[in-house]
Enzyme design. Structure first.
Site, PDB file in Angstrom:
ATOM      1  N   ASP A  93     -29.082  49.883 126.849  1.00 22.93           N
ATOM      2  CA  ASP A  93     -30.186  50.383 127.586  1.00 22.93           C
ATOM      3  C   ASP A  93     -31.517  50.330 126.534  1.00 22.93           C
ATOM      4  O   ASP A  93     -31.412  50.795 125.585  1.00 22.93           O
ATOM      5  CB  ASP A  93     -30.168  51.918 128.193  1.00 22.93           C
ATOM      6  CG  ASP A  93     -30.959  52.205 128.940  1.00 22.93           C
ATOM      7  OD1 ASP A  93     -31.792  51.535 129.718  1.00 22.93           O
ATOM      8  OD2 ASP A  93     -31.442  53.552 128.988  1.00 22.93           O
ATOM      9  N   HIS A  94     -32.425  49.533 127.128  1.00 29.88           N
ATOM     10  CA  HIS A  94     -33.824  49.552 126.295  1.00 29.88           C
ATOM     11  C   HIS A  94     -33.469  48.965 124.778  1.00 29.88           C
ATOM     12  O   HIS A  94     -33.902  49.519 123.905  1.00 29.88           O
ATOM     13  CB  HIS A  94     -34.473  50.553 126.120  1.00 29.88           C
ATOM     14  CG  HIS A  94     -35.093  51.243 127.208  1.00 29.88           C
ATOM     15  ND1 HIS A  94     -36.289  50.789 128.011  1.00 29.88           N
ATOM     16  CD2 HIS A  94     -34.482  51.902 128.301  1.00 29.88           C
ATOM     17  CE1 HIS A  94     -36.469  50.909 129.196  1.00 29.88           C
ATOM     18  NE2 HIS A  94     -35.520  52.008 129.520  1.00 29.88           N
ATOM     19  N   HIS A 191     -40.285  57.140 132.894  1.00 34.41           N
ATOM     20  CA  HIS A 191     -39.318  57.750 132.291  1.00 34.41           C
ATOM     21  C   HIS A 191     -39.820  59.329 132.102  1.00 34.41           C
ATOM     22  O   HIS A 191     -40.802  59.577 132.150  1.00 34.41           O
ATOM     23  CB  HIS A 191     -39.049  57.295 130.815  1.00 34.41           C
ATOM     24  CG  HIS A 191     -38.393  55.838 130.931  1.00 34.41           C
ATOM     25  ND1 HIS A 191     -39.253  54.814 130.428  1.00 34.41           N
ATOM     26  CD2 HIS A 191     -37.392  55.567 131.350  1.00 34.41           C
ATOM     27  CE1 HIS A 191     -38.158  53.710 130.676  1.00 34.41           C
ATOM     28  NE2 HIS A 191     -37.066  54.124 131.007  1.00 34.41           N
ATOM     29  N   ALA A 229     -35.894  56.878 137.365  1.00 30.27           N
ATOM     30  CA  ALA A 229     -35.847  57.176 138.765  1.00 30.27           C
ATOM     31  C   ALA A 229     -35.159  58.577 139.067  1.00 30.27           C
ATOM     32  O   ALA A 229     -34.856  58.816 140.078  1.00 30.27           O
ATOM     33  CB  ALA A 229     -34.818  56.159 139.343  1.00 30.27           C
TER      34      ALA A 229
HETATM   35  P1  13P Z   1     -35.385  58.899 133.906  1.00 36.29           P
HETATM   36  O1  13P Z   1     -36.128  59.406 132.754  1.00 36.29           O
HETATM   37  O2  13P Z   1     -36.049  58.971 135.241  1.00 36.29           O
HETATM   38  O3  13P Z   1     -33.968  59.457 134.122  1.00 36.29           O
HETATM   39  O4  13P Z   1     -35.142  57.231 133.308  1.00 36.29           O
HETATM   40  C1  13P Z   1     -34.101  56.920 132.722  1.00 36.29           C
HETATM   41  C2  13P Z   1     -34.113  55.705 132.617  1.00 36.29           C
HETATM   42  O5  13P Z   1     -34.653  54.710 132.775  1.00 36.29           O
HETATM   43  C3  13P Z   1     -33.391  55.285 131.080  1.00 36.29           C
HETATM   44  O6  13P Z   1     -33.532  53.796 130.851  1.00 36.29           O
HETATM   45 ZN    ZN Z   2     -35.516  53.162 130.954  1.00 31.05          ZN
END
Ligand code: 13P
Ligand code: ZN
Length: 324
Positions: A93-94, A191, A229
């Site tokens: 992720d990222h 986020h 989300a």
């Molecule tokens: P949230 O902060 O809305 O849970 O987003 C999670 C996210 O995008 C992780 O990459």
């Molecule tokens: Zn994210």
């Protein structure tokens, strides 16, 4: 060093194709603890849902890549031992640099995100192209991002929502030039704890479905991803505040909007904060009620049950139950 197929994973290609065709999104959940990981596996087994396990670049500092790979493999073994076959992907992720993506691929991730969204357009394209060329040699799928979602990515800190919407024409060019497998776009999510601002009458804004539709029209069948989300259930915020925490403002994305986007071209929805706040609220409450506790299992076991409930619900929000 492992290849993801040795660990029993799949990449996201077939998952997304089915999701797009059938009109649901694959849940993508961040995890930072064993009980959170187990809760995710509990929920997808109960609901017969595919799943994407999100690991941030920092998670390997906490667990080590070897352990991360083995934890994921153990979850997949548990699924198989129960006679089930659930598609599971471990996804970076990222990922912010090419090297982070290389490390992830070498340690058994089946999918990676290269996040060049803060870069100028051409630099984002160049970084994504290079990452795609490398990852595809290993059968690993690549998510990229265009348009900026601001907010606290991991810390859960309160931050003001500010979203730079994705330009659909640029998204089309980006997808065609980079060859990425999915694209995170910005249509109003963000986020962290504060994602949206109510209008002067107190009404919450809708996601920009028009932007989503425009992107879907320009790149038909191409999987779109939504970050940021989480719904931010006020129940858990109240609980955190009742047991010594201090969170002032929250504004999450209403879940019916996530459901609507999931029925369109959104094939993956990322949830981190809803997991963090539920487990932390529960931990605070249990510790406050048991001041003499000396063993963390007093909250870890209960957190697993609570997180399982949170994820069961998210699977319903995204419509991914019984999609094997
Ligand atoms: P949230 O902060 O809305 O849970 O987003 C999670 C996210 O995008 C992780 O990459
Ligand atoms: Zn994210």
């Amino acid at each position: 060093m492992y290849h993801y197929t040795e660990l029993g994973q799949v990449n996201t290609k077939d998952m997304f194709q089915k999701a797009y065709k059938e009109g649901y999104a694959v849940p993508a959940f961040n995890f930072v603890s064993i009980e959170q990981f187990n809760a995710i596996i509990d929920a997808v087994m109960e609901k017969h849902s595919p799943v994407i396990l999100l690991a941030s670049p920092n998670l390997h500092r906490q667990l080590g890549f070897e352990m991360l790979a083995r934890i994921v493999q153990s979850g997949i073994d548990r699924i198989h031992n129960c006679g089930m076959d659930i598609p599971v992907a471990l996804h970076l992720d990222h990922g912010m640099t090419f090297q982070q993506c290389v490390d992830a691929v070498e340690f058994g991730f089946s999918s990676i995100m290269i996040d060049g969204s803060a870069l100028p357009f051409e630099e984002n394209i160049a970084l994504t192209e290079k990452t795609v060329a490398y990852a595809h040699r290993h059968g690993v799928t690549v998510e990229a991002e265009l348009g900026v979602l601001s907010g606290a990515e991991e810390s859960g800190e309160e931050e003001q929502a500010e979203s730079l919407y994705t330009d659909p024409a640029m998204a089309e060019e980006f997808v065609k030039r980079t060859g990425c497998d999915s694209l995170a776009i910005s249509i109003g999510t963000c986020h962290g704890l504060v994602k949206i601002k109510p209008d002067p009458n107190g009404n919450l804004p809708e996601l920009r479905y028009d932007i989503l539709e425009d992107v879907m029209r320009r790149v038909p069948g191409f999987p779109i991803v939504l970050h940021g989300a989480s719904a931010i259930d006020p129940r858990f915020v109240d609980m955190i505040n009742a047991y010594g925490g201090h969170i002032e403002a929250v504004a999450g994305i209403p879940e019916e909007q996530i459901t609507k986007a999931s029925r369109m071209g959104v094939c993956k929805v990322n949830i981190a904060t809803d997991g963090w706040i539920s487990a932390l609220a529960n931990t605070r409450k249990i510790l406050a009620e048991n001041p003499g506790a000396i063993d963390s299992r007093i909250f870890t076991l209960k957190n697993r049950d609570l997180l399982r409930e949170v994820y069961l619900h998210k699977i319903d929000v995204m419509g991914s139950a019984d999609r094997l």
